[in-house]
Design an enzyme around this catalytic site. Sequence first.
Site: not given
Ligand code: EPZ
Length: 414
Positions: A395, A22-23, A122, A124-125, A92, A116
Amino acid sequence: MDSFFIRGNKPLQGQVTISGSKNATLPIMAASLLSSGEVILTGVPNLDDISVMSEVLTTLGAKVTRENDVLIIDGKDVNSCEIPENISRKMRASNLVMGALLARFAQARVAYPGGCAIGTRPMDLHLKGFRSLGYDIREEYGFMEGKADKIGGKEILLDFPSVGATENIMMTASLTHGTTIIRNAAREPEIVDLQNFLNRMGAKIRGAGLDTIKIEGVKHLVGVEHKVIPDRIEAGTFMVAAAITRGDVWIENVVSEHIQPLISKLREIGIEIIPGSSGLRVIGSSQPRPTDIKTMPYPGFPTDMQAQMMAFLATVKGTSIVVETIFENRFMHVQELRRMGANIKVEGRVAIVKGGRLQGASVEATDLRAGAALILAGLFAEGETVVSHIEHIDRGYDSIHEKLQGIGAEINRK
Ligand code: EPZ
């Protein structure tokens, strides 16, 4: 709204085949917008999130057709750069089209994606990355709006190795002239799969899988065919299913190096894992040992396997500690596991799990991986477990109850 009805206490045996990731599929679908050519994806899982991303692409004017595990995306007629709130809130990962729209059309207007249950999520990054590349980004009225200003390749340091931000910036930079370097990049296997897909389209990207990714912007990308990697989290979920039922299961279509952290943790507990060329065998233990889990960015222990492992540790005599460092609210499965008799105490991001027996109960899936954890607990518990709100599970898992039935589980969907 369907529910799963599970009767536990039976060791699972036999062979199960894992679907595509999926990811990996979701960012690659977004990246297909970078070309006006036709993209053919194979090995695509049949998931609700993939249907939502298809809806996102068609909202923009792309044509998306599906035949079994083949998805064909034609971005030739894309005629919009806006993702409305009603679509963006559904998932998301809809935020992943922003980078591709900026790169191809020099503009994008995307409503904030749904946060979710597991956290505020967020952006921001992502936006810092786009701004570094010279895009003028505004955040107003619930939308993130971007348009090209003085664009050019840049060096970008991510405060956190965000998967989505790394993917979004890779997509934008692939068509932004000059050299872009992403430091402290996410290293997940899905990032490598995206790099391979983009390079096949004609991009010039190096370093995915490491913490520094270098992108040389090109002028044009073409449509290609690509087979997505297997889903390491679905594989991990079935590995835990074999372990929690003290069974013996062959799991086909697994890339073992993608789940090394899980393999080593399960071995610590006493589970026998025998890797093969296209899969691996998992043999449960009658005396599993407690252990400690701390979720970390890849190649650390994956946060997406935390709930499933907690369900297993709730059945392992002794005390285990689970620390969730990635998301601020990813312990919602705890209250549901407690309804089944699990002895779990939560202090902030730390859960103390005292393993023992579980009894079947009526429980609710609160998010995708929490729902999977409840199914796993039901496979161990005495009596019947009913898991409701399984739309969360649909999902991210392709026919999970049929796959479990195939290895001897008593699970029905009604
Ligand atoms: C991806 O989500 C995955 N989803 C998630 O899988 C997975 O848990 C996550 O990466 C971490 O490995 C997909 O790939 C579609 P992140 P993503 O940006 O990209 C913070 C599942 O169950 N953050 O790595 O949204 C954020 O809040 C899903 O399949 C910021 O602060 O995750 C979190 O605490 C759930 N600012 C941390 O980073 C930003 O701009 C990791 O988020 C972006 C993220």
